[in-house]
Design a protein around this motif. Structure first.
Motif, PDB file in Angstrom:
ATOM      1  N   LYS A 151      -7.409   0.635  -5.679  1.00 24.74           N
ATOM      2  CA  LYS A 151      -8.547   0.201  -4.902  1.00 24.74           C
ATOM      3  C   LYS A 151      -9.683   1.037  -5.345  1.00 24.74           C
ATOM      4  O   LYS A 151      -9.902   2.138  -5.885  1.00 24.74           O
ATOM      5  CB  LYS A 151      -8.122   0.239  -3.566  1.00 24.74           C
ATOM      6  CG  LYS A 151      -7.087  -0.086  -3.064  1.00 24.74           C
ATOM      7  CD  LYS A 151      -6.696   0.437  -1.473  1.00 24.74           C
ATOM      8  CE  LYS A 151      -5.539  -0.071  -0.854  1.00 24.74           C
ATOM      9  NZ  LYS A 151      -4.934   0.352   0.489  1.00 24.74           N
ATOM     10  N   PRO A 152     -10.870   0.446  -5.134  1.00 25.21           N
ATOM     11  CA  PRO A 152     -11.061  -1.148  -4.960  1.00 25.21           C
ATOM     12  C   PRO A 152     -10.868  -1.809  -6.150  1.00 25.21           C
ATOM     13  O   PRO A 152     -11.067  -1.545  -7.122  1.00 25.21           O
ATOM     14  CB  PRO A 152     -12.830  -0.723  -4.589  1.00 25.21           C
ATOM     15  CG  PRO A 152     -13.340   0.144  -5.524  1.00 25.21           C
ATOM     16  CD  PRO A 152     -12.344   1.113  -5.502  1.00 25.21           C
ATOM     17  N   ASN A 194       0.015  10.367 -12.537  1.00 24.07           N
ATOM     18  CA  ASN A 194       1.292  10.751 -11.991  1.00 24.07           C
ATOM     19  C   ASN A 194       1.846   9.871 -10.846  1.00 24.07           C
ATOM     20  O   ASN A 194       3.257   9.368 -10.960  1.00 24.07           O
ATOM     21  CB  ASN A 194       1.629  12.193 -11.626  1.00 24.07           C
ATOM     22  CG  ASN A 194       1.443  13.123 -12.716  1.00 24.07           C
ATOM     23  OD1 ASN A 194       1.722  12.810 -13.881  1.00 24.07           O
ATOM     24  ND2 ASN A 194       0.962  14.270 -12.327  1.00 24.07           N
ATOM     25  N   ASP A 195       0.928   9.344 -10.100  1.00 29.74           N
ATOM     26  CA  ASP A 195       1.314   8.464  -9.093  1.00 29.74           C
ATOM     27  C   ASP A 195       1.623   7.099  -9.673  1.00 29.74           C
ATOM     28  O   ASP A 195       2.722   6.416  -9.308  1.00 29.74           O
ATOM     29  CB  ASP A 195       0.130   8.126  -7.995  1.00 29.74           C
ATOM     30  CG  ASP A 195      -0.106   9.426  -7.237  1.00 29.74           C
ATOM     31  OD1 ASP A 195       1.028  10.135  -6.748  1.00 29.74           O
ATOM     32  OD2 ASP A 195      -1.049   9.766  -6.878  1.00 29.74           O
ATOM     33  N   LYS A 196       0.972   6.727 -10.849  1.00 26.49           N
ATOM     34  CA  LYS A 196       1.117   5.201 -11.234  1.00 26.49           C
ATOM     35  C   LYS A 196       2.492   5.370 -11.816  1.00 26.49           C
ATOM     36  O   LYS A 196       3.437   4.477 -11.848  1.00 26.49           O
ATOM     37  CB  LYS A 196       0.241   5.089 -12.186  1.00 26.49           C
ATOM     38  CG  LYS A 196      -1.291   4.863 -11.644  1.00 26.49           C
ATOM     39  CD  LYS A 196      -1.958   4.141 -12.726  1.00 26.49           C
ATOM     40  CE  LYS A 196      -3.659   3.778 -12.221  1.00 26.49           C
ATOM     41  NZ  LYS A 196      -4.496   3.278 -13.392  1.00 26.49           N
ATOM     42  N   THR A 206      -3.175   0.573  -4.148  1.00 24.00           N
ATOM     43  CA  THR A 206      -3.501   1.955  -3.593  1.00 24.00           C
ATOM     44  C   THR A 206      -4.557   2.767  -4.065  1.00 24.00           C
ATOM     45  O   THR A 206      -5.384   2.042  -4.867  1.00 24.00           O
ATOM     46  CB  THR A 206      -2.366   2.929  -4.042  1.00 24.00           C
ATOM     47  OG1 THR A 206      -2.335   4.159  -3.364  1.00 24.00           O
ATOM     48  CG2 THR A 206      -2.193   2.897  -5.581  1.00 24.00           C
ATOM     49  N   ALA A 207      -5.218   3.679  -3.182  1.00 25.03           N
ATOM     50  CA  ALA A 207      -6.384   4.506  -3.670  1.00 25.03           C
ATOM     51  C   ALA A 207      -5.925   5.437  -4.682  1.00 25.03           C
ATOM     52  O   ALA A 207      -6.845   6.182  -5.169  1.00 25.03           O
ATOM     53  CB  ALA A 207      -6.953   4.945  -2.269  1.00 25.03           C
ATOM     54  N   ASP A 238       0.894  -1.207   0.070  1.00 28.17           N
ATOM     55  CA  ASP A 238      -0.084   0.173   0.063  1.00 28.17           C
ATOM     56  C   ASP A 238       0.963   1.212   0.063  1.00 28.17           C
ATOM     57  O   ASP A 238       2.017   1.089   0.652  1.00 28.17           O
ATOM     58  CB  ASP A 238      -0.860   0.104   1.154  1.00 28.17           C
ATOM     59  CG  ASP A 238      -2.020   1.261   1.153  1.00 28.17           C
ATOM     60  OD1 ASP A 238      -2.151   1.723   0.208  1.00 28.17           O
ATOM     61  OD2 ASP A 238      -2.268   1.535   2.358  1.00 28.17           O
ATOM     62  N   LEU A 239       0.418   2.279  -0.724  1.00 29.34           N
ATOM     63  CA  LEU A 239       1.354   3.519  -0.758  1.00 29.34           C
ATOM     64  C   LEU A 239       0.803   4.425   0.409  1.00 29.34           C
ATOM     65  O   LEU A 239       2.043   5.282   0.838  1.00 29.34           O
ATOM     66  CB  LEU A 239       0.848   4.218  -2.060  1.00 29.34           C
ATOM     67  CG  LEU A 239       1.482   3.484  -3.294  1.00 29.34           C
ATOM     68  CD1 LEU A 239       1.303   4.491  -4.628  1.00 29.34           C
ATOM     69  CD2 LEU A 239       2.955   3.130  -3.240  1.00 29.34           C
TER      70      LEU A 239
END
Length: 224
Positions: free
Chosen positions: A101-102, A85-87, A79-80, A51-52
């Motif tokens: 998530k979900p 950018n996070d990916k 992660t939610a 989890d991030l």
């Protein structure tokens, strides 16, 4: 296959643990970066679910550290955070896969199997195209199987299963492992197909002895 879960949400922890156990994996649950690192120093793990958003440190920072200290262990990020950018950052830091998530546990299991299959791929090397073990002779080039000198007619799946067992004569394979390595993860959950294939092979091999052994509670192996 030991899987380390680093996730602080208790409901997701329980869901992941139960889902992985049903599939024959051995999950260990931790809720912080500190606990996760302690587990990694104490045991050998085959895969990490990360989890991030963790309470004591960013999952991104842990991922960066893992790629320096445990680069041989694949990491699937859960992660939610759904922003592109996070990916991108997750993959840049070394994530092997990314699930938002979900998510459906079925998809997660398929992704775990796919990642582990990719990790097994090695650079091309000279390989044995034929194996002679006990009364069994199997040739991958000609796709022939002989037992006690008798040619056994097989389907492609029957041959693939026998080749896998002959390459690993002392190994017990679970139904899930055989399903993954012979059929592929698109047949997820259909372990009955393994039993049916084993039974068909046993009928063909029956005149020559019990070549395929059942290890109760575990799976199947080659009886040499």
């Amino acid at each position: 296959m030991n899987i380390l879960i680093i996730e602080d949400d208790s409901s997701i922890q329980m869901l992941l643990k139960l889902s992985l156990e049903v599939e024959g994996f051995y999950p260990t649950v931790t809720g912080t970066v500190t606990e996760g690192l302690a587990e990694l120093s104490a045991r050998i793990y085959d895969l990490i679910l990360l989890d991030l958003m963790l309470p004591d440190q960013s999952g991104f920072e842990l991922l960066k550290l893992l790629r320096q200290t445990h680069k041989e262990i694949p990491v699937i990020v859960l992660t939610a955070k759904n922003e592109m950018n996070d990916k991108i950052l997750g993959f840049q830091l070394g994530a092997d896969d990314y699930l938002t998530k979900p998510f459906e546990t079925r998809e997660l299991i398929m992704r775990i199997r796919a990642v582990m299959r990719r990790m097994r791929i090695e650079p091309p090397a000279p390989t044995t195209e034929s194996i002679h073990i006990g009364i069994i002779e199997i040739d991958r080039t000609e796709c022939t199987l002989r037992v006690a000198g008798h040619l056994i007619k097989t389907t492609s799946k029957e041959f693939d299963l026998m080749w896998l067992l002959c390459k690993n004569p002392k190994k017990v394979f679970s139904r899930e492992q055989l399903l993954d390595q012979v059929w592929g993860y698109e047949y997820y959950g259909q372990t009955r197909a393994v039993d049916m294939l084993i039974n068909r092979l046993r009928d063909k091999l029956k005149p020559h002895g019990n070549v395929l052994a059942t290890v109760h509670g575990m799976g199947y192996k080659l009886e040499v």
